[in-house]
Design an enzyme around this catalytic site. Sequence first.
Site, PDB file in Angstrom:
ATOM      1  N   CYS A   2       0.842  -1.180   0.000  1.00 16.57           N
ATOM      2  CA  CYS A   2       0.000   0.000   0.000  1.00 16.57           C
ATOM      3  C   CYS A   2       0.884   1.239   0.000  1.00 16.57           C
ATOM      4  O   CYS A   2       2.102   1.160   0.068  1.00 16.57           O
ATOM      5  CB  CYS A   2      -0.897   0.001   1.233  1.00 16.57           C
ATOM      6  SG  CYS A   2      -1.756  -1.566   1.520  1.00 16.57           S
ATOM      7  N   ARG A  27       2.709   1.134  -6.886  1.00 14.28           N
ATOM      8  CA  ARG A  27       2.899   0.126  -5.845  1.00 14.28           C
ATOM      9  C   ARG A  27       1.778  -0.902  -5.862  1.00 14.28           C
ATOM     10  O   ARG A  27       1.883  -1.960  -5.244  1.00 14.28           O
ATOM     11  CB  ARG A  27       2.967   0.796  -4.474  1.00 14.28           C
ATOM     12  CG  ARG A  27       4.154   1.721  -4.305  1.00 14.28           C
ATOM     13  CD  ARG A  27       4.070   2.494  -3.012  1.00 14.28           C
ATOM     14  NE  ARG A  27       4.208   1.632  -1.854  1.00 14.28           N
ATOM     15  CZ  ARG A  27       5.362   1.302  -1.293  1.00 14.28           C
ATOM     16  NH1 ARG A  27       6.486   1.753  -1.794  1.00 14.28           N
ATOM     17  NH2 ARG A  27       5.405   0.526  -0.244  1.00 14.28           N
ATOM     18  N   TRP A  74      -3.935  -2.047  -0.935  1.00 14.86           N
ATOM     19  CA  TRP A  74      -3.891  -3.326  -1.648  1.00 14.86           C
ATOM     20  C   TRP A  74      -4.406  -4.365  -0.664  1.00 14.86           C
ATOM     21  O   TRP A  74      -3.789  -4.615   0.362  1.00 14.86           O
ATOM     22  CB  TRP A  74      -2.472  -3.639  -2.095  1.00 14.86           C
ATOM     23  CG  TRP A  74      -2.352  -4.730  -3.110  1.00 14.86           C
ATOM     24  CD1 TRP A  74      -2.434  -4.620  -4.465  1.00 14.86           C
ATOM     25  CD2 TRP A  74      -2.080  -6.124  -2.870  1.00 14.86           C
ATOM     26  NE1 TRP A  74      -2.241  -5.839  -5.076  1.00 14.86           N
ATOM     27  CE2 TRP A  74      -2.019  -6.785  -4.117  1.00 14.86           C
ATOM     28  CE3 TRP A  74      -1.891  -6.881  -1.719  1.00 14.86           C
ATOM     29  CZ2 TRP A  74      -1.783  -8.142  -4.237  1.00 14.86           C
ATOM     30  CZ3 TRP A  74      -1.656  -8.246  -1.836  1.00 14.86           C
ATOM     31  CH2 TRP A  74      -1.601  -8.855  -3.091  1.00 14.86           C
ATOM     32  N   ASN A 100      -0.204   0.471   6.517  1.00 13.51           N
ATOM     33  CA  ASN A 100       0.369  -0.491   5.576  1.00 13.51           C
ATOM     34  C   ASN A 100       0.857  -1.695   6.354  1.00 13.51           C
ATOM     35  O   ASN A 100       1.344  -1.557   7.477  1.00 13.51           O
ATOM     36  CB  ASN A 100       1.564   0.098   4.827  1.00 13.51           C
ATOM     37  CG  ASN A 100       1.158   1.159   3.830  1.00 13.51           C
ATOM     38  OD1 ASN A 100      -0.021   1.348   3.554  1.00 13.51           O
ATOM     39  ND2 ASN A 100       2.138   1.856   3.295  1.00 13.51           N
ATOM     40  N   GLY A 101       0.793  -2.868   5.739  1.00 19.54           N
ATOM     41  CA  GLY A 101       1.352  -4.057   6.373  1.00 19.54           C
ATOM     42  C   GLY A 101       0.287  -4.901   7.045  1.00 19.54           C
ATOM     43  O   GLY A 101      -0.901  -4.864   6.689  1.00 19.54           O
ATOM     44  N   GLU A 483      12.678 -14.950 -17.147  1.00 17.53           N
ATOM     45  CA  GLU A 483      12.311 -13.545 -17.037  1.00 17.53           C
ATOM     46  C   GLU A 483      11.365 -13.129 -18.167  1.00 17.53           C
ATOM     47  O   GLU A 483      10.399 -12.393 -17.939  1.00 17.53           O
ATOM     48  CB  GLU A 483      13.567 -12.669 -17.041  1.00 17.53           C
ATOM     49  CG  GLU A 483      13.307 -11.181 -17.036  1.00 17.53           C
ATOM     50  CD  GLU A 483      12.494 -10.690 -15.854  1.00 17.53           C
ATOM     51  OE1 GLU A 483      12.021  -9.551 -15.902  1.00 17.53           O
ATOM     52  OE2 GLU A 483      12.304 -11.450 -14.871  1.00 17.53           O
ATOM     53  N   LYS A 487       7.541 -11.614 -17.610  1.00 11.37           N
ATOM     54  CA  LYS A 487       7.084 -10.337 -18.143  1.00 11.37           C
ATOM     55  C   LYS A 487       5.760 -10.507 -18.888  1.00 11.37           C
ATOM     56  O   LYS A 487       4.846  -9.696 -18.751  1.00 11.37           O
ATOM     57  CB  LYS A 487       8.137  -9.738 -19.099  1.00 11.37           C
ATOM     58  CG  LYS A 487       9.306  -9.111 -18.431  1.00 11.37           C
ATOM     59  CD  LYS A 487       8.917  -7.846 -17.696  1.00 11.37           C
ATOM     60  CE  LYS A 487       9.616  -7.701 -16.375  1.00 11.37           C
ATOM     61  NZ  LYS A 487       9.488  -8.672 -15.371  1.00 11.37           N
ATOM     62  N   GLU A 490       2.880 -11.296 -16.417  1.00 13.81           N
ATOM     63  CA  GLU A 490       2.605 -10.177 -15.520  1.00 13.81           C
ATOM     64  C   GLU A 490       1.654  -9.163 -16.138  1.00 13.81           C
ATOM     65  O   GLU A 490       0.725  -8.701 -15.483  1.00 13.81           O
ATOM     66  CB  GLU A 490       3.911  -9.443 -15.167  1.00 13.81           C
ATOM     67  CG  GLU A 490       4.710 -10.050 -14.044  1.00 13.81           C
ATOM     68  CD  GLU A 490       5.955  -9.235 -13.755  1.00 13.81           C
ATOM     69  OE1 GLU A 490       6.251  -9.016 -12.570  1.00 13.81           O
ATOM     70  OE2 GLU A 490       6.645  -8.807 -14.709  1.00 13.81           O
ATOM     71  N   HIS A 506      10.946 -34.234 -21.384  1.00 13.09           N
ATOM     72  CA  HIS A 506      10.508 -34.800 -20.109  1.00 13.09           C
ATOM     73  C   HIS A 506       9.145 -34.238 -19.713  1.00 13.09           C
ATOM     74  O   HIS A 506       8.942 -33.812 -18.574  1.00 13.09           O
ATOM     75  CB  HIS A 506      11.559 -34.537 -19.028  1.00 13.09           C
ATOM     76  CG  HIS A 506      12.872 -35.156 -19.330  1.00 13.09           C
ATOM     77  ND1 HIS A 506      13.144 -36.494 -19.125  1.00 13.09           N
ATOM     78  CD2 HIS A 506      14.009 -34.635 -19.871  1.00 13.09           C
ATOM     79  CE1 HIS A 506      14.378 -36.764 -19.504  1.00 13.09           C
ATOM     80  NE2 HIS A 506      14.924 -35.654 -19.964  1.00 13.09           N
ATOM     81  N   LYS A 605       4.136  -3.234  -6.875  1.00 13.82           N
ATOM     82  CA  LYS A 605       5.553  -3.009  -7.154  1.00 13.82           C
ATOM     83  C   LYS A 605       6.434  -3.438  -5.997  1.00 13.82           C
ATOM     84  O   LYS A 605       7.451  -4.077  -6.175  1.00 13.82           O
ATOM     85  CB  LYS A 605       5.774  -1.527  -7.464  1.00 13.82           C
ATOM     86  CG  LYS A 605       7.216  -1.176  -7.845  1.00 13.82           C
ATOM     87  CD  LYS A 605       7.595  -1.793  -9.166  1.00 13.82           C
ATOM     88  CE  LYS A 605       8.946  -1.339  -9.649  1.00 13.82           C
ATOM     89  NZ  LYS A 605       9.373  -2.072 -10.856  1.00 13.82           N
TER      90      LYS A 605
END
Length: 610
Positions: A2, A27, A74, A100-101, A483, A487, A490, A506, A605
């Site tokens: 947040c 964020r 968030w 926050n948290g 990576e 991307k 996401e 496999h 973020k």
Amino acid sequence: MCGIVGYVGTEAPQGIILEGLKKLEYRGYDSAGIAVVDNGELKVRKHVGAIVNLERMIGDEKLGGHVGIGHTRWATHGAPSDINSHPHLSADGKVALVHNGLVENYTEIKQRLLEEGFSFRSETDSEVAAVLVGKYYAEGLELVEALGRAVSEMEGTFALAAVAYDRPDEFVAFRRNAPLIVGKGRGCNFVASDFSALLKYTKDVHLLENDDLVLLRPDSVTIWDKDRKKVTRETLHISWDVNAAEKGDYEHFMLKEIYEQPQGIMETLRRNLTDDGRVDIYDMKLTPEHFAQFNKVCIVACGTAYHAGLVGRYILEKIVKLPVEVDIASEFRYRDPFVDEKTLFIAISQSGETADTLEALREAKKKGAYVLSIVNVVGSTVARESDDVFYTWAGPEIAVASTKAYTTQLLCLYLLALYFADLRGTIDADHYREMVDALVAVPKQMEEVLEMRPAIEKLAKKLYDRDQVFFIGRGIDSSVAYEGSLKLKEISYINSFAIAAGELKHGTIALMEPKTIVIALATQDRLFDKMVSNIQEVKARNAQIISIAKEGNTKIEEHSDVTFYIPQCIDEVTPLLSVIPLQLYAYYVAKEKHCEIDRPRNLAKSVTVE
């Protein structure tokens, strides 16, 4: 994840706080709100969804006063809704609080408060904190004392800020293992979760320590430490240009940051290379004698930073000749890792506030490891809790999907490898020079790769509607494949999957069928022929192949539908170049799908909760 903004000064807080919240949008959030003290009244406005929804609700209303707090949420406890949004009010409506948290023991506190006759409107742990602070304020404590009393009963990781209806020129804040900084202005002071919210107003900040309690007034900042003794905290001047946190002429921050990668590489090189081409890590404290005691390296990170660590393992083992382990931070401390005083522990985090990485770092320190962090944010918690810090100098990265932070993290790992190899005598002069020359050439080569943009955009327009995409590679290419896959998923929400090409047989090759897209990285000269064989295997199942290879290796075109070439370079540095087409492809696919590119759904973020 947040965002908090607080202001006290001579101006009305409404515009300042809303502007700061917009700078924290990256964020991640699902609601936003603001509380101001205006003529003895607490005015709270909050709304689910984007900040623009909050602005529409406020409309032409002028929230006056000189002090206020704001928040982007968030959701962790309670679904996104107006009621669960911040700020939260105390039971009597006289204190407003943002948080926050996580308050880990909130259920026990809530039950106690319910038994005392208090009631609750929301499902959140944050309202429990607000009611608890309000309870002590109503009992006659000063606001800062009420907050201090409340946090002494709370467990977890959190940052808080609070205002009271009858305190028109002050607000209070607290930090425990969650990002929160104090901004110093002229006739005004601020708190925020991130530098970016303050850059327009001040570049001078106090870095708070854990359990610091703060009282802010227009002309003063008073800080008490965990023992409630008054302290003075270091003032840090932020060198970032306010324009670096603006999109400029770019449609999205992500595209801007992809194009800023050559600049980030040049700046990080400039700060860590001498005029005669020797690696000299800026402000490195680790002595050659201490480094000689290490018998292994442990790299720990999350997400994109973890993928950078995978490349780092390859480079470090190859030229430093030390064993390297790479761990996902969220798993590290739960497997009782074998780490001791002979371990060099490298923590990688863009924000320097990643909760899992912080906890892994603390676990490693308990076991005696020497902690070196690679971070982008000066003064962040990871940086401050490390024995040594290597800053990436990428500048502010706003888009949730990391691009320039990743490539500068890679560069830091290359420079560390050269620095350590030189200390250990495991690299000869010719190879050292070859590596340095290759890195110095990267910014210009990146600019060449960026010229592929029109062709990649055209390809994305054709293929954006596919349901799944596979990324394959061998050796160091497989790390880049992870990576590239991240991307794409996401920001476009496509089910993408990365695998070492040698593992196709496999199980994964069973998923190949017509119209399946396979993005194949084949940039390693010694593995090129093997990669061509793997490409032939999936091509035989009628998959569509997009290949990335070095200039001159045209043999790959026989087995590919589309091929993109990166400039000729030594194998070791190819990840710095080959990732750019993958970033651009993800960007343009997401754009064709009309996705929210800079703020993908459900993502944040800075992940500050476990």
